[in-house]
Design an enzyme around this catalytic site. Structure first.
Site, PDB file in Angstrom:
ATOM      1  N   ALA A 151       0.814  -1.224   0.000  1.00 28.00           N
ATOM      2  CA  ALA A 151       0.000   0.000   0.000  1.00 28.00           C
ATOM      3  C   ALA A 151       0.847   1.274   0.000  1.00 28.00           C
ATOM      4  CB  ALA A 151      -0.925  -0.003   1.210  1.00 28.00           C
ATOM      5  N   SER A 190       4.320  -2.852   4.967  1.00 26.87           N
ATOM      6  CA  SER A 190       4.650  -2.997   6.389  1.00 26.87           C
ATOM      7  C   SER A 190       4.782  -4.459   6.786  1.00 26.87           C
ATOM      8  CB  SER A 190       3.578  -2.335   7.255  1.00 26.87           C
ATOM      9  OG  SER A 190       3.464  -0.985   6.901  1.00 26.87           O
ATOM     10  N   CYS A 244     -24.163 -12.433 -13.340  1.00 30.27           N
ATOM     11  CA  CYS A 244     -23.537 -12.846 -14.596  1.00 30.27           C
ATOM     12  C   CYS A 244     -24.580 -12.972 -15.718  1.00 30.27           C
ATOM     13  CB  CYS A 244     -22.855 -14.195 -14.375  1.00 30.27           C
ATOM     14  SG  CYS A 244     -22.114 -14.886 -15.858  1.00 30.27           S
ATOM     15  N   HIS A 292      -3.204 -10.058  -4.502  1.00 30.77           N
ATOM     16  CA  HIS A 292      -4.542  -9.811  -3.945  1.00 30.77           C
ATOM     17  C   HIS A 292      -5.566  -9.504  -5.033  1.00 30.77           C
ATOM     18  CE1 HIS A 292      -2.649  -8.669   0.223  1.00 30.77           C
ATOM     19  NE2 HIS A 292      -2.428  -9.920  -0.117  1.00 30.77           N
ATOM     20  N   CYS A 338     -24.735 -16.983 -16.657  1.00 28.47           N
ATOM     21  CA  CYS A 338     -25.182 -18.063 -15.771  1.00 28.47           C
ATOM     22  C   CYS A 338     -25.943 -17.564 -14.550  1.00 28.47           C
ATOM     23  CB  CYS A 338     -23.994 -18.915 -15.338  1.00 28.47           C
ATOM     24  SG  CYS A 338     -22.983 -18.164 -14.052  1.00 28.47           S
ATOM     25  N   PHE A 370      -6.624   1.385   2.833  1.00 30.06           N
ATOM     26  CA  PHE A 370      -7.934   1.312   3.484  1.00 30.06           C
ATOM     27  C   PHE A 370      -7.881   0.733   4.885  1.00 30.06           C
ATOM     28  CE2 PHE A 370      -7.864  -2.419   0.735  1.00 30.06           C
ATOM     29  CZ  PHE A 370      -8.295  -3.425   1.575  1.00 30.06           C
TER      30      PHE A 370
HETATM   31 ZN    ZN Z   1     -21.273 -16.816 -14.846  1.00 34.69          ZN
END
Ligand code: ZN
Length: 255
Positions: A24, A198, A156, A123, A159, A35
């Site tokens: 960060a 950190s 979606c 991440h 689906c 955050f």
């Molecule tokens: Zn989907």
């Protein structure tokens, strides 16, 4: 007596395989708030509403999650890479940055010109949205348009599965391939540089020691102390952008 910046430049010159972990701290210099720090987006939300289990189980939490994530994404999208991001792209062009492992989801390394195949997003990324059922991915802005038009919890189109930004939420499993690759890279490098982390969020925080235990040198550049400072060969408590600027000036003067 060499300064820490001179030592870092020398290490970079003498190393053959360099891996950089960014956190960060590198992006706060681009105006993106961490955050987790006070005053961040986090303060306005209850973390219990934002973990992965809540997202899966409650429509109310999903609404809150998407609202939170928009508060986080829209300013992030406006931000620009800084000297630290540009510096890493430049190091790559000099053959001195083999991989960037990042804890950030802000796309700033890509925008600064680092090659996408050299960036491991541990991440995930806020710039994609994935379907939790069928796995298809969309550009974030495509989904943002649907939210602009009043949808609160997008589904979606193929689906009907739940759509979620492609970032790793609290309580969500780490991406297996990225995690494995990060550890592999840490093991084979000869210089591991921490830039603006950190080192408190695992598994990323384990990477420096993995590198050191396999023979790499460790440089930590972070404004505050980290649990691994004692393992560092070079420790610099300055802003990432400033350090990268000075290091690159030195490296160029030596070429
Ligand atoms: Zn989907």
């Amino acid at each position: 007596m060499k300064t820490e910046i001179e030592q870092l430049a020398k290490q970079i010159l003498n190393s053959r395989r360099i891996v950089v972990l960014t956190g960060a701290g590198i992006s706060t210099e681009s105006g993106i708030s961490d955050f987790r720090s006070p005053g961040g987006v986090w303060d306005r939300y209850d973390p219990n509403d934002l973990n992965f289990q809540s997202f899966l189980s409650s429509e109310r939490s999903r609404k809150i999650y998407w609202k939170f994530h928009r508060d986080f994404y829209l300013p992030m999208k406006q931000s620009e890479p800084n000297d630290a991001h540009y510096g890493l792209a430049e190091l790559e062009s000099m053959g001195k940055c083999h991989h960037i492992i990042t804890q950030n989801v802000d796309n700033l390394h890509q925008r600064a010109g680092s090659s996408p195949e050299k960036i491991i997003e541990l991440h995930g990324t806020a710039f994609k949205v994935g379907c939790l059922e069928c796995g298809v991915q969309f550009d974030r802005d495509e989904i943002e348009k649907r939210l602009d038009n009043g949808e609160e919890v997008p589904r979606c189109p193929y689906c009907e599965g739940l759509l979620k930004p492609a970032t790793i939420s609290f309580g969500q499993a780490m991406p297996e391939a990225e995690t494995r690759k990060s550890f592999d890279m840490a093991r084979v490098c000869d210089l591991f540089i921490v830039l603006g982390s950190s080192l408190v969020v695992y598994p990323a925080a384990s990477l420096p020691l993995e590198a050191v235990n396999n023979g790499a040198r460790l440089a930590i550049i972070n404004l505050t102390s980290t649990p691994y400072d004692d393992n560092a060969d070079i420790l610099i408590r300055k802003k990432c952008g400033e350090v990268m600027r000075s290091v690159l000036e030195l490296l160029k003067s030596k070429n």
